[in-house]
Design a protein around this motif. Structure first.
Motif, PDB file in Angstrom:
ATOM      1  N   ASP A 177      -5.751  -1.618  -5.126  1.00  0.00           N
ATOM      2  CA  ASP A 177      -4.920  -2.036  -3.613  1.00  0.00           C
ATOM      3  C   ASP A 177      -5.869  -3.164  -2.886  1.00  0.00           C
ATOM      4  OD1 ASP A 177      -3.352  -2.529  -2.237  1.00  0.00           O
ATOM      5  OD2 ASP A 177      -3.174  -0.609  -1.212  1.00  0.00           O
ATOM      6  N   GLU A 178      -5.591  -4.629  -3.784  1.00  0.00           N
ATOM      7  CA  GLU A 178      -6.158  -5.091  -3.138  1.00  0.00           C
ATOM      8  C   GLU A 178      -7.538  -5.039  -3.232  1.00  0.00           C
ATOM      9  OE1 GLU A 178      -4.943  -6.493   1.496  1.00  0.00           O
ATOM     10  OE2 GLU A 178      -3.061  -6.314   0.548  1.00  0.00           O
ATOM     11  N   SER A 183       0.928  -1.141  -0.342  1.00  0.00           N
ATOM     12  CA  SER A 183      -0.125   0.176  -0.109  1.00  0.00           C
ATOM     13  C   SER A 183       0.266   1.520   0.116  1.00  0.00           C
ATOM     14  CB  SER A 183      -0.837  -0.515   1.360  1.00  0.00           C
ATOM     15  OG  SER A 183      -1.790  -1.209   1.356  1.00  0.00           O
ATOM     16  N   GLN A 239      -6.303   0.517  -1.156  1.00  0.00           N
ATOM     17  CA  GLN A 239      -7.026  -0.347   0.431  1.00  0.00           C
ATOM     18  C   GLN A 239      -8.729  -0.555   0.889  1.00  0.00           C
ATOM     19  OE1 GLN A 239      -3.787  -1.733   1.785  1.00  0.00           O
ATOM     20  NE2 GLN A 239      -4.828  -3.793   3.382  1.00  0.00           N
TER      21      GLN A 239
HETATM   22 MG   LIG Z   1      -2.171  -2.474   2.098  1.00  0.00          MG
END
Ligand SMILES: [Mg+2]
Ligand SMILES: Nc1ncnc2c1ncn2[C@@H]1O[C@H](COP(=O)(O)OP(=O)(O)OP(=O)(O)O)[C@@H](O)[C@H]1O
Lengths: 265, 339, 256
Positions: free
Chosen positions: B164-165, B48, B88
């Motif tokens: 992000d993810e 991140s 995220q």
């Molecule tokens: Mg992260």
């Protein structure tokens, strides 16, 4: 970095969009709207009557304690506006919504002004309601109709100042708890002022001193003068002066904090 | 990847937190236009932090990076107008509706009034939120929020997308749907995608190239196939019907490589020649008249890559990425779909 | 009974432990009453000069009694907040699962409320004494005053726990607090009842909290009035609210 401004069309439109969202939020969380509106009114109703004996104190400026007490809701309402604004902004920071805004070409100060839009609406609603309740319970406005409008203006200015304070705390600390943690302090600062009795009749010396140095006294006295005295240029100058000072300082610090928070490159 | 202008170029990028670790400790990477780059690493690896730096939300401590040809430090606003990002946390306002989110985002991106509505509708349609568009986001499921997040990142038609993810916490269907959409964006629209993930499977399925990050450093990089090949060959595990036949079995299999006993009578042997050797083994077993209860092919996985590079397993993901398929059944699951 | 006490002690211990180790909970409950004491006793002392204001020990003592009872009530109310928080966090569910006698849970929270108030009550009393409060009552009178405070605290704790168990969310805070706040302020807070005029006089005259407040002020001044009535009212309220709290617990049990 500044080239973006000309490249981003309709800056005003963008501020309006952020403001619209802020207002939408405010209006949709009706439950949160009710308590800040009601609480000062309950206190006003109770204290307006409970403390009416105070008018018998020699030197008390008016015969109606209720008229004297009507100034207080405007200030307490402003505190709630501060908390609401700060909490909202802190939530945006905590959830990362703020990052989303940061990724757009919008400038920090514009973002701040937009975010304060909801606060402004809240302040307007509150001020009008307080004024109407005062009128409905038989309080006369000594400065007349024009005075009532000046009162609204002053009240909204004060609320805006406190709202910027809330925003400042949110931007500085980034958590809702930090914002709410300041509430007792604000609450105390209102009580340690001329909120319940005029300064000239406060008996305990240190209390009188504190109330004299407490700027909140002058905000309250400015509002109050329009209700019980009429046109008191000194009280108004002090009231508007301190309110403007509050706005300038908190808004200035808040935009600086906004810049730090928006460390985007 | 060094063919002309890269979409993302990172050199010696470092981010140090006060009183914290070197979250990102000198990484180098390059992503070509239209490529899906999978950034794989465990919790706290620095994924991140890297994304925040590349999206200009966090200034680097040192190092350089260019995104879309713009320097992330000196040309922040140009970078921002080139990229879309879904960070995220699905950063949404629970009190607004999906449509309101899209319109707000479009306005802030400076898109004209008429165009805003058109784009909002198109994006809602594309991520399958048309029906829920006027409901408040607070009542959305995790998958719906992620999809809205993606739509918001796409409002201004970015060339480069940071995710992000994006699939953490999603059920398998939602995950597959998101993969499909990301693959479509890259392959049909030529969008460059930088995607972080903790899921080996995700990187494997989706990414053209994978960088593995651990403790702020890139420990391996390449296409999934390259990385796996680096680790070595697949292996086969044979379990005889007669549990006592393992000695005989090992002797037989020694002709292919060094066999290892697994207990319970099964024996594993590497297949340096790849899966093609499977047929030879089956033939040999048949000739020796050795009856086999099961035959399992083990593909090397990114998990093995991670293990080999860091000496640790990527926690919690082993179960869903176990790369074991019964053989000689065909590779029915089609692991590298969508290419 | 043993199991009841066992549960009560456990819950009470946790409640007071949480209070002591987290200043965020303890400080407001100490600072607020202190602050009310300062604002009322200090800021409004001129009210004692109003003709026909009669309270021999003086204005600080007059306000001290109010703040004393208010802190007792809020000790109970804050416990209601804690209960609501426990339900939000799921901790209360664990309590329900593990407690052999569940009514002990209420008793435990009430014990926590009492201990918490003993801290704030002491601080408020010390502050008032430092500020020069006069105490005219005998030792027995003061014991009576303490008794009223304890009962008041217990009543408020039952109210807070009961409602929190019915609502089981932290948003319940305002709902628990508001009625107590209003009830207290609809009593003769700033001046004695005879000096109130208009609607507030009528309301305060009917408000049971007025009886408790007047009885408590009488004890501090050494001239008890309405003490028996105040005790009876508080005992009655405690009995009713105990049933209410038990119902609340039952509702929480049903909800799982
Ligand atoms: Mg992260
Ligand atoms: N603002 C911050 N201040 C201090 N340390 C931080 C900060 N942000 C991240 N870190 C630290 O930097 C390291 C990398 O964090 P990062 O969030 O980049 O990891 P990640 O790979 O995204 O992990 P995850 O999979 O959990 O999201 C961690 O050790 C983290 O504790």
């Amino acid at each position: 970095m500044d080239a973006e401004l000309s490249a981003a069309p309709g800056l005003l439109e963008q501020i309006a969009a952020v403001a619209r969202r802020s207002i939408t939020r405010t209006l949709r969380q009706r439950a949160l709207l009710v308590f800040p509106l009601l609480f000062p009114l309950i206190l006003f109703a109770i204290n307006g009557s409970s403390l009416s004996a105070a008018t018998k104190i020699p030197g008390f400026p008016t015969r109606s304690y209720r008229a004297f007490a009507l100034a207080l809701p405007f200030i307490q309402g402003a505190l709630f506006v501060a908390i609401a604004t700060g909490t909202d902004l802190a939530r945006d920071i905590e959830t990362g919504f703020f990052n989303r805004l940061a990724l757009t070409p919008l400038r920090g100060s514009a973002l701040l002004v937009g975010q304060l839009g909801g606060a402004l609406v809240l302040a307007c609603i509150q001020s009008v309601v307080y004024l109407l309740v005062g009128l409905a319970t038989g309080v006369g406005i000594a400065s007349g109709v024009a005075g009532a409008f000046v009162l609204l203006a002053l009240s909204i200015l004060i609320s805006f100042g406190f709202a910027s304070l809330g925003a400042l705390l949110a931007l500085r600390f980034g958590t809702g708890e930090a914002v709410q943690g300041i509430f007792p302090l604000l609450f105390v600062s209102v009580f340690l002022s001329s909120s319940s009795l005029p300064r000239n009749v406060i008996k305990v010396h240190w209390f009188k001193e504190v109330a004299t140095y407490n700027p909140v006294s002058y905000l309250i006295e400015g509002v109050r003068s329009l209700i019980i005295t009429g046109w008191d240029s000194r009280a108004l100058a002090l009231g508007f002066g301190f309110a403007a000072l509050l706005v300038i300082i908190t808004l200035g610090l808040a935009s600086a904090a906004m810049k730090t928070r928006l460390v985007r490159t | 990847m060094s063919d002309g202008a890269a979409a993302i170029e990172v050199e010696e990028l470092v981010r140090e937190f006060r009183k914290g670790p070197r979250a990102v400790d000198g990484i180098d990477l390059a992503v070509s236009p239209g490529e899906i780059y999978g950034f794989l690493g465990p919790n706290g690896a620095g994924k991140s932090t890297t994304v925040l730096m590349l999206t200009t939300l966090l200034p680097p401590t040192s190092g350089r990076a260019r995104v879309g040809g713009f320097d992330i430090v000196r040309q922040g606003s140009q970078v921002r107008s080139t990229i879309g990002a879904a960070l995220q946390e699905a950063a949404l306002d629970p009190i607004l509706t999906a449509r309101e989110h899209l319109l707000l985002q479009a306005t802030l991106q400076g898109i004209g009034k008429a165009e805003r509505k058109v784009r909002a509708n198109a994006l809602l349609e594309r991520v399958g939120l048309t029906e829920a568009a006027d409901r408040r986001v607070g009542g959305y499921s995790g998958g719906m929020k992620r999809r809205l997040d993606l739509a918001l990142a796409l409002v201004h038609g970015p060339r480069i997308l940071f995710l992000d993810e994006p699939t953490t916490g999603l059920d398998p269907q939602s995950r597959a749907a998101l993969w499909e959409e990301v693959a479509r964006l890259a392959h049909d629209e030529g969008m460059t995608v930088f995607l972080t993930t903790q899921y080996l499977e995700e990187a494997d399925v989706l990414a053209d190239r994978v960088g593995i990050i651990d403790h702020g450093k890139i420990v391996a990089e390449g296409t999934p196939a390259q990385l796996k090949a680096e680790i070595g060959s697949p292996s086969v595990e044979v379990s005889p019907v007669d549990g006592g036949a393992d000695e005989l079995l090992a002797e037989l299999l020694a002709g292919f490589g060094t066999p290892t006993h697994n207990g319970r009578g099964s024996v594993t042997v590497p297949l340096p020649g790849g899966e093609a050797q499977l047929a030879e083994i089956v033939r040999a077993l048949d000739q020796a008249d050795l009856h086999v209860a099961s035959l399992q092919l083990h593909q090397p996985s990114l998990d093995d890559v991670f293990l080999a590079k860091t000496g640790r397993k990527l926690e919690g993901t082993a179960a869903e990425t176990a790369d074991e398929q019964p053989a000689p059944g065909a590779r029915g699951r089609g692991r590298r779909r969508g290419r | 009974m043993r199991r009841f006490l066992y549960v009560a002690r456990g819950v009470g211990w946790r409640s007071i432990h949480n209070t002591l180790v987290s200043p965020a909970i303890l400080l407001p409950s100490i600072i607020f009453p202190l602050f009310f004491l300062v604002a009322f006793a200090g800021g409004l002392s001129r009210l004692a000069d109003v003709p026909s204001f009669h309270y021999a020990p003086g204005y600080t003592s007059f306000q001290y009694v109010f703040v004393f009872l208010q802190s007792a009530a809020f000790g109970g109310v804050f416990t209601g907040f804690a209960v609501a928080r426990d339900f939000e966090s799921g901790f209360a569910r664990r309590l329900l699962l593990s407690a052999p006698r569940r009514s002990g849970i209420i008793a435990g929270y009430a014990i926590g409320a009492l201990l918490r108030w003993l801290i704030t009550g002491t601080v408020v009393t010390l502050a008032a004494l430092i500020a020069g409060m006069n105490v005219d009552g005998t030792r027995t009178d003061l014991l009576g005053l303490l008794g009223l405070g304890i009962l008041f605290n217990f009543v408020a704790a039952l109210w807070g726990c009961g409602l929190a168990m019915f609502l089981r969310t932290e948003q319940a805070g305002a709902v628990i607090q508001m009625p107590v706040f209003v009830l207290l302020f609809l009593a003769p807070v700033y001046v004695p009842l005879p000096l109130l005029t208009g609607w507030i006089h009528d309301v305060a005259r009917l408000n049971p909290a007025t009886v408790v407040l007047e009885a408590a002020r009488g004890l501090l001044a050494g001239s008890p009035v309405k003490f028996a009535l105040a005790l009876a009212l508080l005992a009655g309220a405690a009995a009713l609210l105990a049933i209410f709290a038990r119902r609340g617990l039952a509702s929480a049990e049903r909800a799982g």
